[in-house]
Design an enzyme around this catalytic site. Structure first.
Site, mmCIF file in Angstrom:
data_model
loop_
_atom_site.group_PDB
_atom_site.id
_atom_site.type_symbol
_atom_site.label_atom_id
_atom_site.label_comp_id
_atom_site.label_asym_id
_atom_site.label_seq_id
_atom_site.Cartn_x
_atom_site.Cartn_y
_atom_site.Cartn_z
ATOM 1 N N PHE B 283 8.068 19.481 -6.159
ATOM 2 C CA PHE B 283 6.603 19.688 -6.033
ATOM 3 C C PHE B 283 6.075 20.023 -7.471
ATOM 4 O O PHE B 283 4.778 19.996 -7.662
ATOM 5 C CB PHE B 283 6.155 20.554 -4.930
ATOM 6 C CG PHE B 283 6.831 20.052 -3.579
ATOM 7 C CD1 PHE B 283 7.969 21.008 -3.029
ATOM 8 C CD2 PHE B 283 6.600 19.181 -3.150
ATOM 9 C CE1 PHE B 283 8.554 20.565 -1.820
ATOM 10 C CE2 PHE B 283 7.296 18.530 -1.933
ATOM 11 C CZ PHE B 283 8.112 19.418 -1.323
ATOM 12 N N ARG B 293 6.258 29.424 -18.030
ATOM 13 C CA ARG B 293 7.553 29.888 -18.593
ATOM 14 C C ARG B 293 8.724 29.359 -17.591
ATOM 15 O O ARG B 293 9.525 30.292 -17.220
ATOM 16 C CB ARG B 293 7.758 31.102 -19.050
ATOM 17 C CG ARG B 293 6.829 31.181 -20.472
ATOM 18 C CD ARG B 293 6.812 32.722 -20.839
ATOM 19 N NE ARG B 293 8.293 33.111 -21.196
ATOM 20 C CZ ARG B 293 8.902 32.720 -22.363
ATOM 21 N NH1 ARG B 293 8.238 32.064 -23.187
ATOM 22 N NH2 ARG B 293 10.087 33.262 -22.456
ATOM 23 N N THR B 346 -4.980 30.687 -17.693
ATOM 24 C CA THR B 346 -6.010 31.680 -18.111
ATOM 25 C C THR B 346 -6.702 31.040 -19.362
ATOM 26 O O THR B 346 -7.761 31.612 -19.738
ATOM 27 C CB THR B 346 -5.587 32.947 -18.379
ATOM 28 O OG1 THR B 346 -4.415 33.039 -19.316
ATOM 29 C CG2 THR B 346 -4.889 33.865 -17.195
ATOM 30 N N TYR B 554 18.665 37.459 -8.561
ATOM 31 C CA TYR B 554 17.608 36.894 -7.479
ATOM 32 C C TYR B 554 17.788 37.613 -6.272
ATOM 33 O O TYR B 554 18.973 37.461 -5.715
ATOM 34 C CB TYR B 554 17.893 35.391 -7.493
ATOM 35 C CG TYR B 554 16.608 34.435 -7.115
ATOM 36 C CD1 TYR B 554 16.573 34.070 -5.766
ATOM 37 C CD2 TYR B 554 15.896 33.897 -8.136
ATOM 38 C CE1 TYR B 554 15.522 33.146 -5.617
ATOM 39 C CE2 TYR B 554 14.849 33.263 -7.767
ATOM 40 C CZ TYR B 554 14.408 32.751 -6.451
ATOM 41 O OH TYR B 554 13.537 31.894 -6.252
#
Lengths: 634, 634
Positions: B283, B293, B346, B554
């Site tokens: 997706f 990044r 941004t 993680y």
């Protein structure tokens, strides 16, 4: 403002360190006596101000004691033609030192139409009275003195730091001419000294120009003639310690004034290396590499500077910029390291860097391959890049450079070796049918685990064979790399006999490599003719780095300027045309030399108007009063 | 201002192209008829506006037709417990689809103290009348309409783009609650459409929020509640063509709205791949990867996004930013690509990217290794990193995750396979003496040339053996990676039964890995207890990437919130404490998820005050009226 920021920066770090330690303390068993205070003590290296007594700095404050004031490198090392007309290389520092190079004279005279009778010697001694008296900001000097930071306004020290190694800079020095030079030189000993100097510069409004190795070839170190403030050269050479080696993470934290040869030598003592070996490594500094996005010969193994840097500290007028951790890779907004790298002394002074280190390689092996022509050589390098099996270094020189390299062969004492050479030559030209005016050579360097190196070597030579390449032995390879460090001394020899020249480089996608090499070399020859150069120029190139999506191409351009009234101006016009040609053919403004002042005019085309605006906005924030006023880049 | 800049940008490019072509023309032979005009014609792909008839877009404009409006992924794919209390996975899209997972119920109930009797179903249908009517800027809408750009202010379209996949966002949706949502959705078809939209947004002062894959887990997509202007979601999904594949340079030029699965599928048709495979790749979009990044599973071969990108175009209020060439590596001041990467929406909209591509690997092989404990596993991964022989992917999960993975095993139809499984288990635990409550597993993926893969595999298993590791077969490895894509669906299942959770990650130097894993997991457990969580949480981690100087770690954290009045608030407090713990232990703010709004408070500590100032100065220049007003990062 600066003092608050710098002070704020330091107490910021203190506060954060304290917070972190108290959190971690939560996991520790408390000592029986209930005392659980953990204090964030400042690092010992920070506090130490004294020079270690007796420790020789490789780069002394008075550099002119060991290095030339008007040419490249060490004073004791230079090329000259002896009474027999043979070239020799003086001194004891290099493998070539003390040897005779019998073929150089003929090559030199033949290539440039020069003659050893036509001499253009340099002004041997610096005439101090020809140097403008220093424009000192007395209040600044007083405070530097009180801070205990060594300084000088001696003419020799100032002239030494007024330039890099662009042709026009060295040409002027040889004529005894000086433009704007720094008014003062300061030698900080550590990060805190730099903080102090920057604070004082902001307070008293002096212009600071950081000075590392002085090896810039982009006019980066030139003092802007329009600068009315006092110009202070901030020499980092005394700030050169390895603060620590972290064997667990394979990093080293190093002061940015260290030069390449010292960094490697010191790390080698512990069995490590950075592997960062730019051609300038004897003199160029870690801070300079960061500021200019330096590239090293063995980047295929060790990476370029952006791959090597884990952490950076830079002192700016707004304070110290540094990330809050040493994570290997992050997503925390735009990477501020990339605001620092490439800033070319316009934003601040890099003081400390954490770099990746590697265990020294077990084994090294050189090699070389002869190709029937340049096209085949490039195709081979492209295939090696595609298979991602490039050695530590692989470089392909064109036929001109092959002949140039040949002319630099030192006299061999052994009859057997020259017999072998002759055999090789016969084999390559007569037997294999290589045309000596079309063949070119690739030099290779492998390093690592011995078994893997030999496997790797086979793979590369097999690929080379598919492109008509013939292995031509380790010697040729080794010599090619050894010559790298003495090439820069050759320009000084040339300039003794009416020959001036320069190197310049680019990076370019693979499918543009051949066109760029051909078109740029042709353009140089055309422009020289147009501008009235009396003799054919040397116009030559090599593919000096390979990447997935392209290569770095390095050009040498030199000519005999006898008969020209303004040789440097002619040179500059030709170089300008060459750069236009490079850009037109899809090449970049620079692969590793940087922009400085020399290539500013193309910055807009290079990064776009919006990119320029971004760079300018950062500059205007970090350094609103242009304290770091070398006027590079923008 | 914006229109001048954009127009100026385009005519700038035209002018530069014309200049370059005329220089190159100097080298061409002139045709006999004297005609030598070479015109810089605009690229065909630029001109094409029409949708290719009949071409299915993977991501339809009305995404809710195929994807869940209040959970992860495809509507037709979800976990549920059947009447027998066995977990099943619906649909046909995944390897797990249609299979029964017999072990999941016991693991779920045991781990969380949950019960299938205690249900917390989601609001099934979006109640459009509960959504605020759109705050439209009529003049803007009119001009978008005249420009022929598709748009919608339908409630469903707007809600779909009002969020990413942070826990609090999904939790709210499941409760049928909506905060601020975009007022309008627009679907540009190409770069020029984006230029037009940005121009109009500046002219009419609307807030633009770029929307790629919508997979953000940093609250990046949340609409700032204080935003009074009309908020326009700029959906890039229809701008998803591969414009060209350059086989000579091994690059592809791609529109930034393409999603990962399409990019790979289309490149595969030509025998290529980017190899960029983030867990969200079904997706997430190319533009999103650049803006955040992103990192991919196989970065050891293909690199992270910063290694993959050769050229980027971003449309900003000041105009288009893009470099002037496609050189592989440059020194032209600070690298402006790094002002774009990580800008998190941004500064502008990324529209087109040139990425490196590679030939598809000849061969792929999975693998797995069981270690007696986590410490040995980490030491092995560290050694693999040190020897620079990491496979395409190598991940080490802790004991908890090993058990979790085990619980996700689909029912095997073959008695033989379950017999084998039993044998393996016996061998590992009883024979080799591994403690089932301490052992952990590394999963591996090798790809490349078949012979090299087998050599490489041997090297890695030999290293693993030094750390007590035992090869545990390809199946376990393959399953580990396959599960990657279904894990996100599991959270929705948990949320049906009072269990909420999230993943978060960091990067950290090697010597801090064990401490960070232990300390953060312990901190989570402590904080949950403190905050009144009634049941032990799941607190688990894995080392998911290796680098020279550290690793990516993680974490999964989930708990049963039955009995809590404000579970999301409790969750947020624990997550906050976990991040403080990570930072205190030397971990970074994020390895690849990014900062968004979720982690803004730590930005100053992360990049320093001066770094913040640099980022802010760029923002203020590029977007002075905060058109790109998602308020991420700063």
């Amino acid at each position: 403002m600066a003092s608050n920021s710098s002070g704020g920066g330091s107490s910021d770090r203190q506060r954060i360190a304290q917070q972190r330690l108290s959190r971690i303390a939560g996991h520790l068993q408390r000592p029986a006596d209930g005392s659980s205070a953990i204090v964030a003590a400042e690092c010992k290296a920070q506090g130490s101000r004294a020079d270690v007594p007796g420790e020789e700095k490789t780069v002394p404050r008075r550099r002119q004691e060991v290095m030339k004031w008007n040419g490249w490198g060490y004073s004791d090392s230079r090329f000259f033609f002896n009474k027999k007309g043979q070239a020799e290389f003086t001194g004891k520092r290099y493998r070539l030192s003390g040897l005779i190079i019998p073929g150089l004279k003929d090559w030199f005279e033949g290539t440039f139409g020069a003659s050893l009778q036509h001499k253009t010697p340099a002004t041997p001694i610096l005439n101090s009275s020809a140097v403008q008296p220093p424009n000192l900001n007395e209040a600044f000097v007083e405070e530097v003195k009180s801070a205990g930071i060594p300084f000088s306004h001696d003419a020799e020290d100032r002239v030494f730091r007024a330039h890099g190694h662009c042709l026009h800079e060295i040409f002027a020095l040889r004529e005894g001419k000086f433009g704007r030079v720094p008014d003062l030189v300061v030698w900080p000993n550590c990060h805190n000294d730099v903080v102090k100097i920057v604070e004082l510069a902001c307070k008293h409004n002096v212009c600071l120009i950081p000075y590392g190795g002085g090896t810039s070839v982009s006019s980066a170190l030139e003092c802007p003639p329009e600068e009315t403030r006092s110009i202070v050269s901030l020499d980092t050479s005394q700030m050169n310690r390895i603060l620590w080696i972290d064997e667990k993470n394979l990093t080293a934290h190093v002061e940015a004034g260290i030069v390449g040869q010292d960094l490697e030598r010191l790390l080698n003592e512990s069995g490590y290396c950075t592997g960062h070996e730019p051609d300038s490594m004897e003199f160029s500094s870690l801070g300079g590499w960061v500021a200019t996005r330096a590239s090293g010969m063995k980047k295929n193994i060790y990476g370029n500077i952006e791959d090597l840097v884990v952490h950076v500290r830079m002192v700016t007028p707004q304070g110290v910029i540094e990330k809050g951790c040493q994570g290997p890779r992050m997503s925390t907004g735009p990477d501020v390291h990339h605001f620092i790298m490439g800033s070319e002394g316009t934003l601040g002074v890099v003081t400390e860097v954490t770099m990746k280190i590697r265990p020294m390689p077990e084994y090294q092996k050189y090699g070389s391959v002869v190709f029937p022509n340049f096209e085949q050589g490039v195709a081979c390098l492209r295939e090696v890049a595609k298979e991602r099996c490039a050695p530590a270094s692989i470089r392909l020189m064109d036929n001109e450079q092959f002949k140039f390299g040949h002319a630099l062969k030192p006299q061999v004492s052994s009859i057997f070796t020259s017999f072998l050479d002759g055999l090789k030559k016969f084999y390559i030209t007569k037997f294999k049918g290589f045309d000596p005016n079309r063949l070119c050579v690739a030099t290779l360097l492998f390093e690592g685990d011995r078994e893997k190196v030999l496997q790797h070597e086979k793979q590369v030579y097999d690929i080379a064979a598919k492109f008509g390449g013939l292995a031509a032995g380790e010697d040729n390879g080794q010599r090619g790399y050894m010559l790298t460090f003495v090439i820069a001394y050759l320009r000084d020899l040339g300039m003794d006999y009416y020959v001036i020249g320069e190197s310049f480089e680019t990076s370019v996608p693979w499918d543009r490599v051949l066109d760029i090499c051909r078109n740029v070399k042709a353009r140089i020859i055309r422009e020289c003719k147009d501008k009235g150069v009396q003799f054919s120029p040397l116009s030559t190139c090599r593919v000096t780095q390979t990447y997935d999506a392209g290569a770095c191409v390095y050009f040498y351009f030199a000519f005999n300027y006898r008969g020209l009234s303004d040789p440097v101006h002619v040179y500059e016009q030709v170089e300008h045309a060459a750069r236009e040609e490079i850009l037109a053919n899809g090449g970049s403004l620079s692969h590793h030399h940087g922009v400085g002042k020399l290539r500013k005019e193309w910055m807009r085309e290079t990064v776009s108007k919006v990119g320029m605006g971004m760079l300018k906005s950062v500059k205007d924030y970090v350094d609103p009063n242009n304290i770091f006023g070398n006027r590079n880049l923008l």
